[in-house]
Motif scaffolding. Sequence first.
Motif, short mmCIF file in Angstrom:
data_model
loop_
_atom_site.label_atom_id
_atom_site.label_comp_id
_atom_site.label_asym_id
_atom_site.label_seq_id
_atom_site.Cartn_x
_atom_site.Cartn_y
_atom_site.Cartn_z
N UNK A 1 0.84 -0.97 0.08
CA UNK A 1 0.09 0.16 -0.06
C UNK A 1 0.81 1.26 -0.01
N UNK A 2 0.08 2.23 -0.15
CA UNK A 2 0.85 3.43 -0.03
C UNK A 2 -0.06 4.65 0.31
N UNK A 3 0.70 5.76 0.78
CA UNK A 3 -0.22 7.10 1.02
C UNK A 3 0.55 8.31 0.76
N UNK A 4 0.09 9.32 0.59
CA UNK A 4 0.60 10.47 0.86
C UNK A 4 0.16 11.69 1.57
N UNK A 5 0.77 12.81 1.96
CA UNK A 5 0.22 13.42 2.74
C UNK A 5 1.07 15.08 2.23
N UNK A 6 0.24 16.36 2.50
CA UNK A 6 1.09 17.35 2.21
C UNK A 6 2.23 17.42 3.13
N UNK A 7 3.47 17.86 2.51
CA UNK A 7 4.79 17.76 3.23
C UNK A 7 4.91 19.31 4.14
N UNK A 8 4.90 20.15 3.51
CA UNK A 8 4.90 21.74 3.91
C UNK A 8 5.51 22.59 2.86
N UNK A 9 5.70 23.76 3.15
CA UNK A 9 6.08 24.83 2.32
C UNK A 9 7.47 24.65 1.75
N UNK A 10 7.88 25.41 0.89
CA UNK A 10 9.31 25.27 0.46
C UNK A 10 10.49 25.50 1.19
N UNK A 11 10.32 26.41 2.39
CA UNK A 11 11.16 26.60 3.34
C UNK A 11 11.59 25.04 4.19
N UNK A 12 10.29 24.26 4.49
CA UNK A 12 10.59 22.87 4.97
C UNK A 12 11.13 22.14 4.14
N UNK A 13 10.77 22.11 2.81
CA UNK A 13 11.51 21.14 1.91
C UNK A 13 13.02 21.43 1.60
N UNK A 14 13.37 22.89 1.88
CA UNK A 14 14.67 23.39 1.82
C UNK A 14 15.31 22.68 3.09
N UNK A 15 14.54 22.63 4.13
CA UNK A 15 15.27 22.25 5.49
C UNK A 15 15.32 20.49 5.34
N UNK A 16 14.37 19.83 4.70
CA UNK A 16 14.81 18.58 4.42
C UNK A 16 16.03 18.31 3.71
N UNK A 17 16.11 18.95 2.55
CA UNK A 17 17.32 18.79 1.67
C UNK A 17 18.68 19.04 2.45
N UNK A 18 18.48 20.21 3.30
CA UNK A 18 19.78 20.53 4.09
C UNK A 18 20.00 19.32 4.99
N UNK A 19 19.10 19.08 5.58
CA UNK A 19 19.12 17.84 6.81
C UNK A 19 20.02 16.45 5.92
N UNK A 20 19.60 16.11 4.68
CA UNK A 20 20.16 15.41 3.96
C UNK A 20 21.64 15.57 3.69
N UNK A 21 21.94 16.99 3.32
CA UNK A 21 23.39 17.32 3.04
C UNK A 21 24.11 17.24 4.36
N UNK A 22 23.54 17.23 5.48
CA UNK A 22 24.00 17.67 6.70
C UNK A 22 24.26 16.24 7.68
#
Length: 150
Positions: free
Chosen positions: A36-57
Amino acid sequence: MDLTLHCHWRDLNGPWALTVSHNGREWQLFAGTPVGSESLPFAGPDEVRRLAQALLDLPAEPEPYECEWQLSQTEVIHDKREFTHYATFAVGLDPSDGHRPYLAYQSYFHWGQTTALGLEVICEDPPVDDLRAQAHAFLTGLPGPARPQR
């Protein structure tokens, strides 16, 4: 440019996925399992940037590290009651397992007086170098003021 952060893997049960992407209206987190699968709204662009930075860090050396997001979406169902889908998404190093990297998603549902568990999707030992490359490309291509800090 494909503005997506994703981790796909396969085990004996089948394919799994954790993906954050833009669906044309909003950022969505997609969690997929073999059943199965599901999806949810993630957040705005700032939180997506925070996720990308968390992966970099993600640290190369064993040390405490975790970034977490709380997601939710509420709908009114046919009998006029609210139905809320919650989830936690985390990126980190597991202190109980030699500080191995992980991506983790756990959801649950609440309506009326009832709460039920949803999907659990955990990627232990994700491809960190690939995730960092995706995060760097993502931050470079995402419109806005933030740029990669690594």
